[in-house]
Design an enzyme around this catalytic site. Structure first.
Site, PDB file in Angstrom:
ATOM      1  NE  ARG A   5      -2.394  -1.513   3.352  1.00  0.00           N
ATOM      2  CZ  ARG A   5      -2.096  -2.760   3.720  1.00  0.00           C
ATOM      3  NH1 ARG A   5      -2.404  -3.778   2.933  1.00  0.00           N
ATOM      4  NH2 ARG A   5      -1.492  -2.995   4.864  1.00  0.00           N
ATOM      5  CD  GLU A  43       2.302  -9.644  18.905  1.00  0.00           C
ATOM      6  OE1 GLU A  43       1.769  -9.151  17.895  1.00  0.00           O
ATOM      7  OE2 GLU A  43       1.683  -9.923  19.951  1.00  0.00           O
TER       8      GLU A  43
HETATM    9  P1  AMP Z   1       4.739  -2.051  11.596  1.00  0.00           P
HETATM   10  O1  AMP Z   1       5.995  -2.615  11.002  1.00  0.00           O
HETATM   11  O2  AMP Z   1       4.315  -2.752  12.850  1.00  0.00           O
HETATM   12  O3  AMP Z   1       4.814  -0.540  11.785  1.00  0.00           O
HETATM   13  O4  AMP Z   1       3.548  -2.372  10.586  1.00  0.00           O
HETATM   14  C1  AMP Z   1       3.354  -1.572   9.503  1.00  0.00           C
HETATM   15  C2  AMP Z   1       2.971  -2.354   8.274  1.00  0.00           C
HETATM   16  O5  AMP Z   1       1.950  -3.307   8.542  1.00  0.00           O
HETATM   17  C3  AMP Z   1       2.423  -1.428   7.211  1.00  0.00           C
HETATM   18  O6  AMP Z   1       2.869  -1.871   5.942  1.00  0.00           O
HETATM   19  C4  AMP Z   1       0.925  -1.543   7.363  1.00  0.00           C
HETATM   20  O7  AMP Z   1       0.293  -1.497   6.112  1.00  0.00           O
HETATM   21  C5  AMP Z   1       0.700  -2.885   8.036  1.00  0.00           C
HETATM   22  N1  AMP Z   1      -0.221  -2.806   9.200  1.00  0.00           N
HETATM   23  C6  AMP Z   1       0.102  -3.055  10.487  1.00  0.00           C
HETATM   24  N2  AMP Z   1      -0.956  -2.922  11.302  1.00  0.00           N
HETATM   25  C7  AMP Z   1      -1.981  -2.567  10.510  1.00  0.00           C
HETATM   26  C8  AMP Z   1      -3.378  -2.257  10.761  1.00  0.00           C
HETATM   27  N3  AMP Z   1      -3.904  -2.288  11.985  1.00  0.00           N
HETATM   28  N4  AMP Z   1      -4.141  -1.910   9.706  1.00  0.00           N
HETATM   29  C9  AMP Z   1      -3.619  -1.865   8.460  1.00  0.00           C
HETATM   30  N5  AMP Z   1      -2.340  -2.145   8.167  1.00  0.00           N
HETATM   31  C10 AMP Z   1      -1.524  -2.496   9.171  1.00  0.00           C
END
Ligand code: AMP
Length: 179
Positions: free
Chosen positions: A65, A102
């Site tokens: 995205r 996680e």
């Molecule tokens: P992080 O590495 O934990 O910051 O996760 C970010 C990535 O996971 C991004 O590419 C987001 O598109 C996806 N992502 C994580 N949590 C969500 C959520 N609650 N809703 C949509 N996309 C998420």
């Protein structure tokens, strides 16, 4: 005149999908934003305004995205667009960076010639959660001798420590809506 701010408009259309992709996750679905061309333009124009006078040599979008508005922003700024993908998706030689999730770990990759040494690269993704994915993108930028110009997201999950994780790469961390 509606008087609605960009934040209000995004808040009104970003859709909550409970228990996707697994139980307990509240997924923030940005696809309704894409159905509104004027709103998409406003997002990109706002990102471009926030770049201001900063030097940005490329915009990096994170699979998948992050490709959508990342490409639009790169084009508006008239700079190259660079993609970071999950392991095994890019056809040419890559740098890879492994980081912990996680449960388990993930690997992100970037083509070895995507960034020139010394470039200031702006990282974009749709959403900031724990920050692990965006931090991995910064590590790949640094592996190729570039610097992180900042991080731009549509959505930030403010109850998670993502922002804290990214501060060491750049102080410029922007999100258009926070939950
Ligand atoms: P992080 O590495 O934990 O910051 O996760 C970010 C990535 O996971 C991004 O590419 C987001 O598109 C996806 N992502 C994580 N949590 C969500 C959520 N609650 N809703 C949509 N996309 C998420």
């Amino acid at each position: 005149m509606s008087g609605k701010t960009l934040r209000d408009k995004l808040n009104g259309v970003i859709r909550d999908v409970p228990d996707f992709p697994k139980p307990g996750i509240l997924f923030k679905d940005i696809t309704p934003v894409l159905q509104d061309p004027a709103l998409c333009r406003e997002v990109v124009d706002t990102f471009a305004e926030q770049v201001g006078e900063d030097r940005v040599d490329a915009v990096l979008g994170i699979e998948s995205r992050g490709f959508i508005f990342g490409m639009m922003l790169a084009n508006k700024l008239n700079v190259p667009f660079v993609i970071v993908r999950k392991a095994g998706k890019l056809p040419f030689r890559t740098h890879r960076y492994e980081y912990s999730l996680e449960y388990g770990s993930a690997v992100m990759e970037m083509h070895i010639d995507a960034i020139q040494p010394g470039w200031n690269v702006l990282v974009h993704d749709d959403l900031l959660a724990t920050g692990g994915t965006a931090a991995a993108a910064s590590e790949l930028i640094h592996l190729q001798g570039g610097k992180t110009a900042g991080f731009f997201f549509l959505v930030e999950l403010g109850f998670l420590p993502g922002r804290k994780k990214l501060e060491k790469y750049s102080g410029k961390i922007l999100s258009l809506v926070s939950f």
